[in-house]
Scaffold this active site. Structure first.
Site, PDB file in Angstrom:
ATOM      1  N   ARG A 286       0.717  -1.216   0.227  1.00  0.00           N
ATOM      2  CA  ARG A 286      -0.031   0.187   0.100  1.00  0.00           C
ATOM      3  C   ARG A 286       0.862   1.195  -0.063  1.00  0.00           C
ATOM      4  O   ARG A 286       0.554   2.167  -0.767  1.00  0.00           O
ATOM      5  CB  ARG A 286      -0.948  -0.049   1.225  1.00  0.00           C
ATOM      6  CG  ARG A 286      -2.094  -0.930   1.138  1.00  0.00           C
ATOM      7  CD  ARG A 286      -2.472  -1.230  -0.224  1.00  0.00           C
ATOM      8  NE  ARG A 286      -3.757  -2.418  -0.184  1.00  0.00           N
ATOM      9  CZ  ARG A 286      -3.723  -3.131  -1.311  1.00  0.00           C
ATOM     10  NH1 ARG A 286      -2.976  -3.269  -2.071  1.00  0.00           N
ATOM     11  NH2 ARG A 286      -4.750  -4.002  -1.227  1.00  0.00           N
TER      12      ARG A 286
ATOM     13  N   SER B 276     -12.666 -11.628  -1.677  1.00  0.00           N
ATOM     14  CA  SER B 276     -11.895 -10.461  -2.072  1.00  0.00           C
ATOM     15  C   SER B 276     -10.513 -10.619  -2.140  1.00  0.00           C
ATOM     16  O   SER B 276     -10.013 -11.509  -0.838  1.00  0.00           O
ATOM     17  CB  SER B 276     -12.189  -9.262  -0.966  1.00  0.00           C
ATOM     18  OG  SER B 276     -11.336  -8.124  -1.174  1.00  0.00           O
TER      19      SER B 276
END
Length: 406
Positions: free
Chosen positions: A95, A176
């Site tokens: 991230r 997911s």
């Protein structure tokens, strides 16, 4: 505040696919889809065409696989950072790099905002936004999951269908997933019940235990100053090294973690992490440190590794504390050079030999046989001094129990 141009962290998954039309409909702005190639493989092939069909004005895919490993994964590996004893931080490390790229593209394209597809319940929203704030606090951050009326993955699937947007999930397989060179994570669907065993259709990188070969495999990892540089004697560039270990370890069912973790936002979640090559490297690095670090340094590093893992998990990659911890880690890794041999067998990865020119293991000192180096009579004085505080405490308790003290 009017938004003219937004750079979206785009993966081609369900959430980011529907965000493109949603941004255009609600902010009336130009959308640039930015995807980071972190090793997703075939997932990247259709992204440019898919982004264009979803309404993006432009799509860019940036190959940052080596940068990901060199600047994020390997420093975390050297730190020995593992979150809650199990999670090797594959998503957490990706991230901040994606956020760096968002800022770089936004500045290059003259965008006034960036956007991400993280939900208001997850950790990624924190990771994306803290990194952007650290790198360019003037950029506006749009988080659609905190604004729109969509409340579930089923709602998102329906939204995509209503606009003719193909997505790589269905109501029958609603996991997911997040994939990069280091790992593949799975959440959602049946996995939301921690009392249920992981379904058979989850694993994609790693064989199931009953499918693993009946014969073990051996692999030797070479390290220089804590960084992996070779496999079985062959020096390899970072990407090829990790890919080779992913294939080998995955073949032998090594590297699957099923855990209920504590999210930063205050709830627990259940996830499945496939980290085959990373598991091998983490265990090998640990074995080499056990051989080459002195007791006090090793124990302090173990303590600080927990804090390092929390900082990475919490999205504090660009914090002064993580940078300071990196300086400590770098100092400890000067002698973490050598080779580690590991045995892979049906989900297990166990040490099968370790060697280093900086080894602190002295067989003449450690032997149970006769030696001329260690005088065992010296131990008596050491124990007397080391145990003196305990002796004083015991004498005090004896004295006070007889009424001689206060």
């Amino acid at each position: 505040m009017t938004v003219k141009k937004v750079v979206l962290a785009y993966s081609g998954g369900l959430d980011t696919s529907i965000i493109i039309p949603w941004l255009k409909e609600n902010y009336h702005c130009e959308v640039i889809a930015m995807a980071a190639d972190l090793g997703q493989g075939e997932e990247l092939a259709p992204l440019e065409e898919k982004a264009a069909k979803s309404g993006a004005a432009k799509a860019c895919i940036l190959d940052v696989r080596e940068r990901f490993l060199q600047e994020f994964v390997f420093p975390t590996l050297r730190a020995g950072a593992v979150y809650e004893g199990k999670y090797l931080l594959g998503t957490s490390m990706a991230r901040p790099l994606i956020s760096e790229l968002l800022v770089e593209v936004a500045e290059k394209e003259g965008a006034d905002a960036v956007a991400h597809g993280a939900t208001g319940k997850g950790n990624d929203q924190v990771r994306f936004e803290l990194a952007v704030k650290a790198l360019n606090p003037d950029l506006r951050i749009i988080a659609p999951w905190r604004e729109w009326d969509i409340r579930s993955r089923d709602d998102a699937i329906d939204y995509a269908a209503s606009r003719g947007i193909p997505v790589p999930v269905s109501k029958e397989r609603p996991y997911s997933m997040d994939r990069n060179l280091w790992h593949l994570s799975h959440e959602g669907g049946e996995l939301e019940d921690p009392a249920r065993e992981m379904p058979d259709d989850v694993l994609l990188l790693t064989r199931r235990l009953n499918e693993a070969p009946d014969a073990p495999a051996y692999v030797t990892i070479g390290f220089e100053s804590g960084t992996p540089v070779s496999v079985d004697g062959s020096t390899l560039p970072p990407v090829e090294l990790v890919e080779r270990l992913n294939r080998l370890a995955g073949e032998h069912a090594v590297g699957v973690v099923d855990m209920v973790e504590n999210r930063l936002v205050g709830m627990k979640s259940r996830g499945i992490y496939e980290t085959p090559g990373g598991t091998v490297l983490n265990l090998a690095h640990r074995e080499l440190e056990l051989l080459t670090l002195d007791r006090a340094t090793l124990h302090m590093k173990e303590t600080l590794s927990l804090r390092y893992a929390e900082l990475v998990y919490d999205g504090m990659w660009y914090s002064p504390l993580r940078e300071a911890l990196d300086a400590f880690v770098t100092s400890t890794q000067r002698t973490v050079t050598g080779t580690v041999r590991l045995k892979l067998y049906k989900g297990n990865c166990v040490p099968a030999g370790v060697h280093s020119p900086y080894s602190l293991y002295d067989p003449e000192l450690a032997t149970f046989g006769a030696d001329q180096v260690y005088d065992q009579r010296d131990a008596a004085g050491f124990i007397n001094l080391f145990g003196l505080p305990l002796k004083v405490q015991a004498l005090m308790r004896r004295r006070t129990s007889k009424g001689d003290g206060v």
